[in-house]
Design a protein around this motif. Structure first.
Motif, PDB file in Angstrom:
ATOM      1  N   PHE A   1       2.254  40.239 -26.715  1.00  0.00           N
ATOM      2  CA  PHE A   1       2.282  39.568 -28.092  1.00  0.00           C
ATOM      3  C   PHE A   1       1.266  40.795 -29.432  1.00  0.00           C
ATOM      4  O   PHE A   1       1.941  40.748 -29.936  1.00  0.00           O
ATOM      5  CB  PHE A   1       1.512  38.346 -27.994  1.00  0.00           C
ATOM      6  CG  PHE A   1       1.274  37.867 -29.256  1.00  0.00           C
ATOM      7  CD1 PHE A   1       2.417  36.964 -30.485  1.00  0.00           C
ATOM      8  CD2 PHE A   1      -0.006  37.905 -30.188  1.00  0.00           C
ATOM      9  CE1 PHE A   1       2.261  36.426 -31.499  1.00  0.00           C
ATOM     10  CE2 PHE A   1      -0.455  37.433 -31.878  1.00  0.00           C
ATOM     11  CZ  PHE A   1       1.178  36.654 -32.436  1.00  0.00           C
ATOM     12  N   VAL A   2       0.179  41.243 -28.442  1.00  0.00           N
ATOM     13  CA  VAL A   2      -1.002  42.024 -29.548  1.00  0.00           C
ATOM     14  C   VAL A   2       0.224  43.511 -29.482  1.00  0.00           C
ATOM     15  O   VAL A   2       0.479  43.725 -30.920  1.00  0.00           O
ATOM     16  CB  VAL A   2      -1.746  42.542 -28.725  1.00  0.00           C
ATOM     17  CG1 VAL A   2      -2.720  43.526 -29.759  1.00  0.00           C
ATOM     18  CG2 VAL A   2      -2.854  41.317 -28.768  1.00  0.00           C
ATOM     19  N   GLU A   3       0.731  43.794 -28.945  1.00  0.00           N
ATOM     20  CA  GLU A   3       1.468  45.225 -29.251  1.00  0.00           C
ATOM     21  C   GLU A   3       2.634  44.639 -29.688  1.00  0.00           C
ATOM     22  O   GLU A   3       3.175  45.723 -30.711  1.00  0.00           O
ATOM     23  CB  GLU A   3       1.703  46.153 -27.096  1.00  0.00           C
ATOM     24  CG  GLU A   3       0.928  46.606 -26.551  1.00  0.00           C
ATOM     25  CD  GLU A   3      -0.052  47.251 -27.692  1.00  0.00           C
ATOM     26  OE1 GLU A   3       0.569  48.131 -28.182  1.00  0.00           O
ATOM     27  OE2 GLU A   3      -1.347  47.377 -27.904  1.00  0.00           O
ATOM     28  N   GLY A   4       3.585  43.331 -29.662  1.00  0.00           N
ATOM     29  CA  GLY A   4       4.836  42.921 -30.357  1.00  0.00           C
ATOM     30  C   GLY A   4       4.312  42.788 -31.994  1.00  0.00           C
ATOM     31  O   GLY A   4       4.951  43.464 -32.919  1.00  0.00           O
ATOM     32  N   VAL A   5       2.374  42.445 -32.502  1.00  0.00           N
ATOM     33  CA  VAL A   5       2.370  42.461 -33.601  1.00  0.00           C
ATOM     34  C   VAL A   5       2.411  44.318 -34.080  1.00  0.00           C
ATOM     35  O   VAL A   5       2.591  43.948 -35.069  1.00  0.00           O
ATOM     36  CB  VAL A   5       1.382  41.645 -33.334  1.00  0.00           C
ATOM     37  CG1 VAL A   5       0.682  41.828 -35.150  1.00  0.00           C
ATOM     38  CG2 VAL A   5       1.648  40.427 -33.602  1.00  0.00           C
ATOM     39  N   ARG A   6       1.569  44.396 -33.458  1.00  0.00           N
ATOM     40  CA  ARG A   6       1.279  45.630 -33.341  1.00  0.00           C
ATOM     41  C   ARG A   6       2.629  46.748 -34.443  1.00  0.00           C
ATOM     42  O   ARG A   6       2.448  47.723 -35.327  1.00  0.00           O
ATOM     43  CB  ARG A   6       0.721  46.843 -32.531  1.00  0.00           C
ATOM     44  CG  ARG A   6       0.108  48.226 -33.264  1.00  0.00           C
ATOM     45  CD  ARG A   6      -0.779  49.275 -32.234  1.00  0.00           C
ATOM     46  NE  ARG A   6      -1.979  47.497 -31.385  1.00  0.00           N
ATOM     47  CZ  ARG A   6      -3.681  48.028 -31.960  1.00  0.00           C
ATOM     48  NH1 ARG A   6      -3.228  48.604 -33.304  1.00  0.00           N
ATOM     49  NH2 ARG A   6      -4.151  47.453 -31.610  1.00  0.00           N
TER      50      ARG A   6
ATOM     51  N   PHE B   1       4.401  45.735 -37.935  1.00  0.00           N
ATOM     52  CA  PHE B   1       3.267  45.530 -38.733  1.00  0.00           C
ATOM     53  C   PHE B   1       2.980  47.286 -38.849  1.00  0.00           C
ATOM     54  O   PHE B   1       3.355  47.271 -39.413  1.00  0.00           O
ATOM     55  CB  PHE B   1       1.861  45.666 -38.130  1.00  0.00           C
ATOM     56  CG  PHE B   1       0.391  45.145 -39.699  1.00  0.00           C
ATOM     57  CD1 PHE B   1       0.839  43.948 -40.700  1.00  0.00           C
ATOM     58  CD2 PHE B   1      -0.230  46.519 -39.468  1.00  0.00           C
ATOM     59  CE1 PHE B   1       0.216  44.170 -41.092  1.00  0.00           C
ATOM     60  CE2 PHE B   1      -0.665  46.099 -40.441  1.00  0.00           C
ATOM     61  CZ  PHE B   1      -0.705  45.483 -41.718  1.00  0.00           C
ATOM     62  N   GLU B   2       3.303  48.347 -37.594  1.00  0.00           N
ATOM     63  CA  GLU B   2       2.626  49.260 -37.636  1.00  0.00           C
ATOM     64  C   GLU B   2       4.133  50.154 -38.009  1.00  0.00           C
ATOM     65  O   GLU B   2       3.744  51.923 -38.792  1.00  0.00           O
ATOM     66  CB  GLU B   2       1.681  50.247 -36.955  1.00  0.00           C
ATOM     67  CG  GLU B   2       0.110  49.322 -36.757  1.00  0.00           C
ATOM     68  CD  GLU B   2      -0.646  50.118 -35.736  1.00  0.00           C
ATOM     69  OE1 GLU B   2      -1.711  49.559 -36.036  1.00  0.00           O
ATOM     70  OE2 GLU B   2      -0.125  50.648 -35.287  1.00  0.00           O
ATOM     71  N   GLN B   3       4.726  50.217 -37.540  1.00  0.00           N
ATOM     72  CA  GLN B   3       6.248  50.880 -37.038  1.00  0.00           C
ATOM     73  C   GLN B   3       7.099  50.401 -38.024  1.00  0.00           C
ATOM     74  O   GLN B   3       8.020  50.969 -38.827  1.00  0.00           O
ATOM     75  CB  GLN B   3       6.719  51.125 -35.891  1.00  0.00           C
ATOM     76  CG  GLN B   3       5.385  52.024 -35.576  1.00  0.00           C
ATOM     77  CD  GLN B   3       5.664  52.097 -33.912  1.00  0.00           C
ATOM     78  OE1 GLN B   3       6.657  51.491 -33.118  1.00  0.00           O
ATOM     79  NE2 GLN B   3       4.787  51.737 -32.850  1.00  0.00           N
ATOM     80  N   LYS B   4       7.710  48.914 -37.677  1.00  0.00           N
ATOM     81  CA  LYS B   4       8.692  47.937 -38.274  1.00  0.00           C
ATOM     82  C   LYS B   4       9.047  47.816 -39.769  1.00  0.00           C
ATOM     83  O   LYS B   4       9.984  48.017 -40.686  1.00  0.00           O
ATOM     84  CB  LYS B   4       9.442  46.787 -37.604  1.00  0.00           C
ATOM     85  CG  LYS B   4       9.985  47.327 -36.153  1.00  0.00           C
ATOM     86  CD  LYS B   4      10.082  46.148 -35.609  1.00  0.00           C
ATOM     87  CE  LYS B   4      11.017  46.451 -33.725  1.00  0.00           C
ATOM     88  NZ  LYS B   4      11.388  45.773 -33.133  1.00  0.00           N
TER      89      LYS B   4
ATOM     90  N   ILE C   1      -4.006  48.871 -37.407  1.00  0.00           N
ATOM     91  CA  ILE C   1      -4.670  47.328 -36.860  1.00  0.00           C
ATOM     92  C   ILE C   1      -6.151  48.165 -36.127  1.00  0.00           C
ATOM     93  O   ILE C   1      -5.862  48.936 -34.657  1.00  0.00           O
ATOM     94  CB  ILE C   1      -3.519  45.935 -36.086  1.00  0.00           C
ATOM     95  CG1 ILE C   1      -2.492  45.792 -37.327  1.00  0.00           C
ATOM     96  CG2 ILE C   1      -4.690  45.331 -35.159  1.00  0.00           C
ATOM     97  CD1 ILE C   1      -1.967  45.164 -35.951  1.00  0.00           C
ATOM     98  N   THR C   2      -6.880  46.791 -36.858  1.00  0.00           N
ATOM     99  CA  THR C   2      -7.801  47.527 -35.193  1.00  0.00           C
ATOM    100  C   THR C   2      -8.882  46.567 -34.726  1.00  0.00           C
ATOM    101  O   THR C   2      -9.343  46.661 -33.598  1.00  0.00           O
ATOM    102  CB  THR C   2      -9.718  48.011 -36.818  1.00  0.00           C
ATOM    103  OG1 THR C   2      -9.885  47.066 -37.641  1.00  0.00           O
ATOM    104  CG2 THR C   2      -9.088  49.377 -36.979  1.00  0.00           C
ATOM    105  N   ASP C   3      -8.142  45.435 -35.325  1.00  0.00           N
ATOM    106  CA  ASP C   3      -9.246  43.826 -34.227  1.00  0.00           C
ATOM    107  C   ASP C   3      -8.050  43.495 -34.995  1.00  0.00           C
ATOM    108  O   ASP C   3      -7.306  42.402 -36.126  1.00  0.00           O
ATOM    109  CB  ASP C   3     -10.144  43.873 -34.770  1.00  0.00           C
ATOM    110  CG  ASP C   3     -10.458  42.321 -34.111  1.00  0.00           C
ATOM    111  OD1 ASP C   3     -10.234  42.222 -32.495  1.00  0.00           O
ATOM    112  OD2 ASP C   3     -11.459  41.671 -34.834  1.00  0.00           O
TER     113      ASP C   3
ATOM    114  N   PRO D   1       6.764  31.591 -25.403  1.00  0.00           N
ATOM    115  CA  PRO D   1       6.775  32.767 -24.416  1.00  0.00           C
ATOM    116  C   PRO D   1       6.057  34.040 -26.051  1.00  0.00           C
ATOM    117  O   PRO D   1       6.640  33.693 -26.938  1.00  0.00           O
ATOM    118  CB  PRO D   1       8.119  33.503 -24.159  1.00  0.00           C
ATOM    119  CG  PRO D   1       8.379  32.260 -23.877  1.00  0.00           C
ATOM    120  CD  PRO D   1       8.045  31.229 -25.122  1.00  0.00           C
ATOM    121  N   PRO D   2       5.875  35.317 -25.752  1.00  0.00           N
ATOM    122  CA  PRO D   2       5.445  35.774 -27.033  1.00  0.00           C
ATOM    123  C   PRO D   2       6.551  36.431 -27.639  1.00  0.00           C
ATOM    124  O   PRO D   2       5.843  36.546 -28.566  1.00  0.00           O
ATOM    125  CB  PRO D   2       4.538  37.208 -26.092  1.00  0.00           C
ATOM    126  CG  PRO D   2       4.115  36.826 -24.879  1.00  0.00           C
ATOM    127  CD  PRO D   2       5.012  35.884 -24.492  1.00  0.00           C
TER     128      PRO D   2
END
Length: 163
Positions: free
Chosen positions: A18-23, A26-29, A40-42, A96-97
């Motif tokens: 989930f964290v990697e999906g959000v990252r 947020f950061e790429q898509k 993202i730092t936290d 599920p994530p």
């Protein structure tokens, strides 16, 4: 950021998927976040934090090497959305994530207010956000834009559509 006293939340441990999906979202898509250099730092259910490194492309006032107000505004808007993503993810831990990540498709800004308090001068900046209320259709957030020394440079408040 000054905290509002909320009833204590049960701690939520997000799965690495989930964290990697959000990252990734947020950061790429969200390509504009890449242009801003948001990282993202936290990420927690009740609070998110990110960082922007100062670069020449982000300068708003050339004589002072001050960050552009539009970068501050866009960064805080993105952080409000990220805080809502985390809160939605925490609310639906029974899913599920991948299913929780799909819930972000309809997320959008309804209203945004930014107050610029001090000039943004520095090598990097810290952005924080929290959800004040997550309803079934609308979420309300509060955001902060800080220098790396913790000095508050700007604040924001936003409303986001979640359904």
């Amino acid at each position: 950021m000054t905290r509002i006293a909320h009833p204590p939340l049960a701690p939520v441990a997000f799965e690495p998927e989930f964290v990697e999906g959000v990252r990734e979202i947020f950061e790429q898509k969200i390509v504009f976040n890449t242009v801003l250099g948001l990282r993202i730092t936290d990420i927690a259910a009740d609070r998110v934090q990110a960082r922007i490194a100062m670069r020449p492309e982000l300068v708003g006032h050339f004589a002072y090497n001050r960050i552009h107000g539009g970068v501050i505004s866009a960064g805080l808007d993105a952080m409000g959305g990220l805080a809502v993503m985390a809160a939605i993810g925490a609310r639906h831990m029974d899913e599920p994530p991948a299913q929780r990540l799909h819930r972000f498709a309809k997320l959008g800004t309804i209203d945004l207010r930014i107050d610029y308090l001090r000039p943004g001068i520095g090598e990097a900046f810290v952005l924080e956000a929290e959800v004040l209320r997550l309803g079934s259709r609308v979420a309300s957030t509060r955001m902060a834009f800080l220098g790396t020394d913790g000095k508050l440079l700007a604040t924001g408040a936003g409303a986001y559509i979640v359904s």
